[in-house]
Design an enzyme around this catalytic site. Sequence first.
Site, PDB file in Angstrom:
ATOM      1  N   ARG A   1      -7.495  12.940   1.069  1.00  0.00           N
ATOM      2  CA  ARG A   1      -6.292  13.642   1.134  1.00  0.00           C
ATOM      3  C   ARG A   1      -4.840  12.944   0.797  1.00  0.00           C
ATOM      4  O   ARG A   1      -3.920  13.381   1.406  1.00  0.00           O
ATOM      5  CB  ARG A   1      -6.172  12.864   3.216  1.00  0.00           C
ATOM      6  CG  ARG A   1      -6.139  11.770   3.176  1.00  0.00           C
ATOM      7  CD  ARG A   1      -6.204  11.226   4.408  1.00  0.00           C
ATOM      8  NE  ARG A   1      -7.610  11.686   5.440  1.00  0.00           N
ATOM      9  CZ  ARG A   1      -8.088  10.856   6.433  1.00  0.00           C
ATOM     10  NH1 ARG A   1      -7.757  10.330   7.216  1.00  0.00           N
ATOM     11  NH2 ARG A   1      -9.660  10.881   7.447  1.00  0.00           N
TER      12      ARG A   1
ATOM     13  N   HIS B   1      -3.557  -4.282   8.137  1.00  0.00           N
ATOM     14  CA  HIS B   1      -3.095  -3.358   8.986  1.00  0.00           C
ATOM     15  C   HIS B   1      -2.987  -2.806  10.129  1.00  0.00           C
ATOM     16  O   HIS B   1      -3.349  -4.279  10.025  1.00  0.00           O
ATOM     17  CB  HIS B   1      -5.285  -3.086   9.007  1.00  0.00           C
ATOM     18  CG  HIS B   1      -5.278  -1.971   9.330  1.00  0.00           C
ATOM     19  ND1 HIS B   1      -4.811  -1.242  10.743  1.00  0.00           N
ATOM     20  CD2 HIS B   1      -5.489  -0.970   8.377  1.00  0.00           C
ATOM     21  CE1 HIS B   1      -5.133   0.302  10.313  1.00  0.00           C
ATOM     22  NE2 HIS B   1      -6.263   0.508   9.200  1.00  0.00           N
TER      23      HIS B   1
ATOM     24  N   HIS C   1      -5.832   3.737  -1.889  1.00  0.00           N
ATOM     25  CA  HIS C   1      -7.187   3.744  -1.582  1.00  0.00           C
ATOM     26  C   HIS C   1      -7.647   4.842  -2.251  1.00  0.00           C
ATOM     27  O   HIS C   1      -6.736   6.409  -1.281  1.00  0.00           O
ATOM     28  CB  HIS C   1      -6.794   3.758   0.779  1.00  0.00           C
ATOM     29  CG  HIS C   1      -8.761   4.154   0.732  1.00  0.00           C
ATOM     30  ND1 HIS C   1      -8.185   3.988   2.429  1.00  0.00           N
ATOM     31  CD2 HIS C   1      -9.223   3.960   0.367  1.00  0.00           C
ATOM     32  CE1 HIS C   1     -10.152   4.042   2.490  1.00  0.00           C
ATOM     33  NE2 HIS C   1     -10.297   4.679   1.422  1.00  0.00           N
TER      34      HIS C   1
ATOM     35  N   ARG D   1      -9.660   7.903  -1.716  1.00  0.00           N
ATOM     36  CA  ARG D   1     -10.719   8.445  -0.278  1.00  0.00           C
ATOM     37  C   ARG D   1     -11.403   9.573  -1.044  1.00  0.00           C
ATOM     38  O   ARG D   1     -11.231  10.492  -1.791  1.00  0.00           O
ATOM     39  CB  ARG D   1      -9.911   9.016   0.903  1.00  0.00           C
ATOM     40  CG  ARG D   1      -8.912   7.818   1.782  1.00  0.00           C
ATOM     41  CD  ARG D   1      -8.430   8.605   3.265  1.00  0.00           C
ATOM     42  NE  ARG D   1      -9.763   8.616   3.674  1.00  0.00           N
ATOM     43  CZ  ARG D   1      -9.356   7.782   5.376  1.00  0.00           C
ATOM     44  NH1 ARG D   1      -8.877   7.102   5.094  1.00  0.00           N
ATOM     45  NH2 ARG D   1     -10.440   8.110   5.731  1.00  0.00           N
TER      46      ARG D   1
ATOM     47  N   HIS E   1       0.782   6.494   1.665  1.00  0.00           N
ATOM     48  CA  HIS E   1       1.770   7.017   2.617  1.00  0.00           C
ATOM     49  C   HIS E   1       2.960   7.704   1.810  1.00  0.00           C
ATOM     50  O   HIS E   1       3.236   8.540   2.043  1.00  0.00           O
ATOM     51  CB  HIS E   1       2.436   6.436   3.965  1.00  0.00           C
ATOM     52  CG  HIS E   1       0.521   6.512   4.654  1.00  0.00           C
ATOM     53  ND1 HIS E   1      -0.120   7.305   4.484  1.00  0.00           N
ATOM     54  CD2 HIS E   1       0.469   5.710   5.558  1.00  0.00           C
ATOM     55  CE1 HIS E   1      -1.158   6.483   5.520  1.00  0.00           C
ATOM     56  NE2 HIS E   1      -0.410   5.510   5.626  1.00  0.00           N
TER      57      HIS E   1
ATOM     58  N   GLU F   1     -10.874  -9.440   3.705  1.00  0.00           N
ATOM     59  CA  GLU F   1      -9.843  -9.265   3.954  1.00  0.00           C
ATOM     60  C   GLU F   1      -9.660  -9.136   5.516  1.00  0.00           C
ATOM     61  O   GLU F   1     -10.522  -8.148   5.678  1.00  0.00           O
ATOM     62  CB  GLU F   1      -8.900  -7.897   3.472  1.00  0.00           C
ATOM     63  CG  GLU F   1      -7.702  -7.415   4.135  1.00  0.00           C
ATOM     64  CD  GLU F   1      -7.133  -6.482   3.347  1.00  0.00           C
ATOM     65  OE1 GLU F   1      -7.202  -6.428   2.258  1.00  0.00           O
ATOM     66  OE2 GLU F   1      -5.980  -4.996   3.832  1.00  0.00           O
TER      67      GLU F   1
ATOM     68  N   ASN G   1       1.032  -1.021  -0.515  1.00  0.00           N
ATOM     69  CA  ASN G   1      -0.068  -0.423  -0.273  1.00  0.00           C
ATOM     70  C   ASN G   1       0.848   1.488   0.210  1.00  0.00           C
ATOM     71  O   ASN G   1       1.636   0.842   0.755  1.00  0.00           O
ATOM     72  CB  ASN G   1      -1.054   0.081   1.700  1.00  0.00           C
ATOM     73  CG  ASN G   1      -1.770   1.064   0.763  1.00  0.00           C
ATOM     74  OD1 ASN G   1      -1.443   2.247   0.972  1.00  0.00           O
ATOM     75  ND2 ASN G   1      -2.940   0.813   1.783  1.00  0.00           N
TER      76      ASN G   1
ATOM     77  N   GLU H   1      -8.825  -0.027  -2.633  1.00  0.00           N
ATOM     78  CA  GLU H   1      -9.596   0.542  -1.690  1.00  0.00           C
ATOM     79  C   GLU H   1     -10.627   1.562  -1.713  1.00  0.00           C
ATOM     80  O   GLU H   1     -10.037   1.946  -2.031  1.00  0.00           O
ATOM     81  CB  GLU H   1      -8.875   0.652  -0.839  1.00  0.00           C
ATOM     82  CG  GLU H   1      -7.368  -0.670  -0.621  1.00  0.00           C
ATOM     83  CD  GLU H   1      -7.142  -0.007   0.998  1.00  0.00           C
ATOM     84  OE1 GLU H   1      -6.980   1.045   1.333  1.00  0.00           O
ATOM     85  OE2 GLU H   1      -6.207  -1.611   1.593  1.00  0.00           O
TER      86      GLU H   1
ATOM     87  N   THR I   1      -8.530   3.473   8.752  1.00  0.00           N
ATOM     88  CA  THR I   1      -9.166   3.218   8.590  1.00  0.00           C
ATOM     89  C   THR I   1      -9.736   2.534  10.035  1.00  0.00           C
ATOM     90  O   THR I   1      -8.825   0.899   9.984  1.00  0.00           O
ATOM     91  CB  THR I   1      -9.164   1.750   7.182  1.00  0.00           C
ATOM     92  OG1 THR I   1      -9.204   2.282   6.319  1.00  0.00           O
ATOM     93  CG2 THR I   1     -10.939   1.562   6.843  1.00  0.00           C
TER      94      THR I   1
HETATM   95  N1  PXP Z   1      -5.890  -3.484   3.988  1.00  0.00           N
HETATM   96  C1  PXP Z   1      -6.565  -2.234   4.174  1.00  0.00           C
HETATM   97  C2  PXP Z   1      -8.174  -2.183   4.287  1.00  0.00           C
HETATM   98  C3  PXP Z   1      -6.078  -0.493   4.183  1.00  0.00           C
HETATM   99  O1  PXP Z   1      -7.532  -0.213   4.764  1.00  0.00           O
HETATM  100  C4  PXP Z   1      -5.650  -0.504   4.965  1.00  0.00           C
HETATM  101  C5  PXP Z   1      -4.588   0.769   5.560  1.00  0.00           C
HETATM  102  O2  PXP Z   1      -4.922   2.030   4.231  1.00  0.00           O
HETATM  103  C6  PXP Z   1      -4.190  -1.163   4.723  1.00  0.00           C
HETATM  104  C7  PXP Z   1      -4.333  -2.751   4.794  1.00  0.00           C
HETATM  105  C8  PXP Z   1      -3.101  -1.370   5.215  1.00  0.00           C
HETATM  106  O3  PXP Z   1      -2.667  -0.726   6.641  1.00  0.00           O
HETATM  107  P1  PXP Z   1      -1.123  -0.553   7.011  1.00  0.00           P
HETATM  108  O4  PXP Z   1      -0.604   1.087   6.585  1.00  0.00           O
HETATM  109  O5  PXP Z   1      -1.628  -0.138   8.366  1.00  0.00           O
HETATM  110  O6  PXP Z   1      -0.825  -1.648   6.705  1.00  0.00           O
END
Ligand code: PXP
Length: 249
Positions: A57, A198, A51, A53, A11, A159, A8, A78, A109
């Site tokens: 953001r 997550h 994601h 959003r 960030h 998930e 992901n 996402e 999330t």
């Molecule tokens: N899976 C989902 C559905 C999420 O919303 C997120 C956070 O954006 C993640 C995985 C990844 O989480 P993390 O950034 O804490 O690894």
Amino acid sequence: MSLHLGVNIDHVATLRQARYRTMLGAHNVEPSILQAALEAESAGAHSITIHLRADRRHIVDEDVYLLRREIGTMMNLEMGNTPEILGIALQVKPHFVCMVPENREEVTTEGGLDVLGQKDLLRASVSQLEANGTRVSMFIDPDLDQVRASAEIGASMIELHTGTFANELGEKRSHEAARLKAAAELGHSLGLQINAGHGLTTTNLPELFIVPHLSELNIGHSIVARSVFVGLRAAIQEMLEAMKGYTHA
Ligand code: PXP
């Protein structure tokens, strides 16, 4: 099949937006989301997760279209189940969509999607997306009723939300790992692909590995945080190395 890693990169976009939110497209905008995705792929990521959003953001619409065109692996989008974002997903045709709950105030999330409480709305979106060539996942807490509801509305995957597992320690973490295991077993028996994500880190992963049937982990924050010190490639490789400890796949 080995356990797959979806990286992901939200960030990376967070860092870009911190400086260039009002200047996207200018010659000096950095870091490049595309470069991050390509680097992740060449480091061994099996898919790229983003994601989009409602408040844009971090990831913005242009990122979604650009990455869909340019990446060589799979795109996992996402999204909250809103008409606006659904319209974009139907246009972009990502390989996967993961439906997440979304509210504007949250930092990230928080908590899984209440599939049970909105079966009709979700079923309609799932069938449009699946008919359009996108496999759909539900991001849910390890709650057996939510697993059953996800299968009932026609999702291909779930998930499992590992946030509580990641935030707890000791007994409480073991208890949550047991809930994740039960949810994975039920989901698998209902024909669902089981993913998780997550808050996962190279440190907490070993305790997750009592959970059977995992196909893919989606991991963002800890990889991007680690990349500040070792670079994105090495951070992903460290995660892939930690994932080799999974013996159920
Ligand atoms: N899976 C989902 C559905 C999420 O919303 C997120 C956070 O954006 C993640 C995985 C990844 O989480 P993390 O950034 O804490 O690894």
